[in-house]
Structures are given as C-alpha cells and as structure tokens.
Motif scaffolding. Sequence first.
Motif, PDB file in Angstrom:
ATOM      1  N   THR A   1      52.326  56.293  49.633  1.00  9.33           N
ATOM      2  CA  THR A   1      52.620  55.233  48.674  1.00  9.33           C
ATOM      3  C   THR A   1      51.394  55.000  47.778  1.00  9.33           C
ATOM      4  O   THR A   1      50.255  55.027  48.243  1.00  9.33           O
ATOM      5  N   ASP A   2      51.676  54.823  46.478  1.00 10.68           N
ATOM      6  CA  ASP A   2      50.594  54.655  45.488  1.00 10.68           C
ATOM      7  C   ASP A   2      49.568  55.772  45.612  1.00 10.68           C
ATOM      8  O   ASP A   2      48.351  55.555  45.669  1.00 10.68           O
ATOM      9  N   GLY A   3      50.089  57.003  45.635  1.00  9.45           N
ATOM     10  CA  GLY A   3      49.216  58.153  45.840  1.00  9.45           C
ATOM     11  C   GLY A   3      48.149  58.313  44.771  1.00  9.45           C
ATOM     12  O   GLY A   3      47.090  58.886  45.031  1.00  9.45           O
ATOM     13  N   ARG A   4      48.397  57.759  43.552  1.00  9.70           N
ATOM     14  CA  ARG A   4      47.431  57.910  42.459  1.00  9.70           C
ATOM     15  C   ARG A   4      46.099  57.230  42.761  1.00  9.70           C
ATOM     16  O   ARG A   4      45.066  57.584  42.203  1.00  9.70           O
ATOM     17  N   SER A   5      46.143  56.240  43.696  1.00  6.24           N
ATOM     18  CA  SER A   5      44.897  55.522  43.985  1.00  6.24           C
ATOM     19  C   SER A   5      44.003  56.262  44.971  1.00  6.24           C
ATOM     20  O   SER A   5      42.867  55.850  45.216  1.00  6.24           O
ATOM     21  N   PHE A   6      44.495  57.369  45.551  1.00  3.03           N
ATOM     22  CA  PHE A   6      43.694  58.155  46.486  1.00  3.03           C
ATOM     23  C   PHE A   6      43.058  59.334  45.731  1.00  3.03           C
ATOM     24  O   PHE A   6      43.371  60.500  45.978  1.00  3.03           O
ATOM     25  N   HIS A   7      42.182  59.038  44.809  1.00  2.00           N
ATOM     26  CA  HIS A   7      41.579  60.071  43.962  1.00  2.00           C
ATOM     27  C   HIS A   7      40.819  61.086  44.806  1.00  2.00           C
ATOM     28  O   HIS A   7      39.986  60.727  45.651  1.00  2.00           O
ATOM     29  N   GLY A   8      41.136  62.361  44.602  1.00  5.86           N
ATOM     30  CA  GLY A   8      40.415  63.435  45.273  1.00  5.86           C
ATOM     31  C   GLY A   8      40.877  63.738  46.683  1.00  5.86           C
ATOM     32  O   GLY A   8      40.360  64.671  47.316  1.00  5.86           O
ATOM     33  N   PHE A   9      41.864  62.991  47.209  1.00  7.76           N
ATOM     34  CA  PHE A   9      42.328  63.216  48.584  1.00  7.76           C
ATOM     35  C   PHE A   9      43.325  64.364  48.624  1.00  7.76           C
ATOM     36  O   PHE A   9      44.285  64.400  47.836  1.00  7.76           O
ATOM     37  N   LYS A  10      43.138  65.303  49.524  1.00  5.11           N
ATOM     38  CA  LYS A  10      44.035  66.443  49.693  1.00  5.11           C
ATOM     39  C   LYS A  10      44.812  66.266  51.002  1.00  5.11           C
ATOM     40  O   LYS A  10      44.213  66.263  52.081  1.00  5.11           O
TER      41      LYS A  10
END
Length: 379
Positions: A113-122
């Motif tokens: 959820t709200d994946g855009r806020s996890f910058h750089g997470f793979k």
Amino acid sequence: MFVHSHSLEHILPTEAYYSLDWFSKEQDCIFRPQWTFFCTVDDVRHDGDRFAGEVQGHPVVVINRNDKLHALRNVCAHRHSEIVRRGCTHGTALKCQIHGWEYDESGDLTKITDGRSFHGFKAQGLCLQSFRVERAGDLVFVCLDQQSPSLREHLGAFADEFEQYYTNIRRIDLFQVEAPVNWKVIAENAVESYHVPMIHPNTYQDYRAEELHDHRLEATYSRYCDLMSYQSERTLESYGFRFYTWLLIQNPNYRRFAHVHWYPNSMLYFGDIFRAFNVLTPLGPERTRLTFHSFAPRAIHGGWLGRLLQDLSLAYFLRVGKRIVNEDLSFWPPVQRGIKHSPFRGILSCREERVYGIQRYVAEKMGLFDSITPNTSTT
C-alpha cells in the motif's frame, strides 16, 4: 495384559524435569520435528478460509486456496505485525491487519500500500516462510521441520485407527489450563493407573485387574485399550451402555474407550461415543499449557432427538473429565517440587510401563542411547 512381567527402570534423570538446558535441547530434538495439531478441517473448509494460531511459539496461518491447504509464518515483512488476527477469518487476500501489505498463498508479497513512498525499496524475492501442512481425518497438522517424516509416518501403526475415529466428527468443547510443572510430569501421570485409588477414589476407584488391560508400546505411541466386555457383563451399567450405543451410533463396536499417548505430547481418548485430542504445550522447564479438544461423531441415529440425547450424554462426559483433570491438577506440583530434591533414581511397576515408553522415546531423541525396538502386546 501388561507387556512386561517385571519392574522397570526409571530412565530419565531428575534434571530432565527442570533443567533449562535440557528443556532447550528438547525443543530442538523432540518438538521442532513433530507434527502439531493446529485446527480442524471445519476451520478451513472453504476457499479463502484461514486459521491463525501458534506452533511451538511461532505465529502460523493456514490458508485454503482452491481446496489446497498452505501454512505460512504469520508475520508481516513490513514491521513485524501478525498479518491476520488469530482464530478463523476469511478473505480473498492475505492482507496485513495494520498497514495492508498483501501476500499470496505461497507467501509472495503481491501488494504494498502506498508503494510510491518506499523510494528505492526492491520487493523481489520477499516471501513469507512456508511450513508443512497435512490433514489426518478431520484434523489439520503443521510441522516446522522440512526434513521430518510425514504425518502418516509419525502416526505409525496407529494411522488407520486414527482416521477411523477422527473423521466425520464435530467439536463439542475446547478449554485450556496451565500448570507449574514440566510437561513430562503430566504425560506420565496420564498414562499410568497406579495413582488412581489415591487421586480418583470416587471416579475410577480401585486398581483394575491386569486381564482388563491391553497395553501396547510402539515406536511413536503407547496405548491402553479397555477390555471390559459388555457382552459378558450382566450389570445395569453394561446394559445401559450397550443400549445407548446401539440406539445412537452407526456401526458400533461397543468399545468403551482407548487411550493413546501419541509421542511426545498428544493424548487421545476415543470410543464409540466420545473422542478427545489433548495437547501438552511446554512453556518452560516448569510450565505447561494443556489444551483439551473434545469431539463427537456426526453420524448418529434419531435426527434432532438423537442429537439432543447425544449432547446430554456428552455434557456428562465433559463434566466427569474436567473433574478428573482438577483432581490431577492439585497433585502435579508436589511431584514437580519433589523431583528437584530427590536423591533416588526411581522405579516403575508393570502398571506404569507406559511411563517407561515415553521415557524411552525422550531418551532416544535426546541421544541417551541408540534407537529401540518397540515392544508390542500379544492380546
């Protein structure tokens, strides 16, 4: 009849009942490789059904997807919450109850959820740990060890009879108690009748004759079968039991009960009328939780009237059973306290030979001596 005709060695040292080091080794050598009763088939019968609970302290969830069961570690990769609340739930996705991360039945992360806020997470390769899950009869079991033998192998020679008595059953009661004693104190008490006249004078009364015992000591379980013959007895109790069984139960064998200790910590009590599956969960060297699962056969005669009669008789069984547990519960702590200060080795009578059976199992698993050849009665 008893298997042995002579007194037996008390195998385990006293520290086996209170040592933290011994307890820790038991967790690795005995409990991690075992199959643990987790839930019933009714709990996860339909597609999307889930049951969350605990296996040896590990949060686990079992999921039904397209009539196939999957077992996963019930801990979210995000911030460690249990993903679904404990007990029965239903859902199309395995969705974390706190922040909504979602997983499929294989444990793969499918949505942040709200994946855009996890910058750089793979997220590639992020997966919940899977465990083995199998069913026997109407009961579902989980094993944490990928190398352990199958559930049927662990049941051993008892597998077919287990299927017979634990299929097409309904749960009628569930309760738990905790006791300040080692799990083996409870297990050993449950499998011997030597204490009966002292602790249960109003329930079982005196010692029963040896010819009424059918003892078996197998590699994965010990068993006591009641050989009281209701076909030959001419008492009000015997006639009442046979009439009740004939009236309600389909294809009865008129067995009062058998008691099986499925090693290491499952206690089964079953007959035509009533079935129980009781589990001893070690919480520490001197702390144990007892969970009592009670069941009844679904297939009975008489429709709603038969069900009413069955429920009334089962209420009596449960009342007697809880009274027996309470009688035992008050006497376990003195045993636990005495073990820590005993200078004696201990000795077992033939009537206590099922205690010998569980002690040999524990000793073998803990590496005290080589594998044993199981003894079996000939009755």
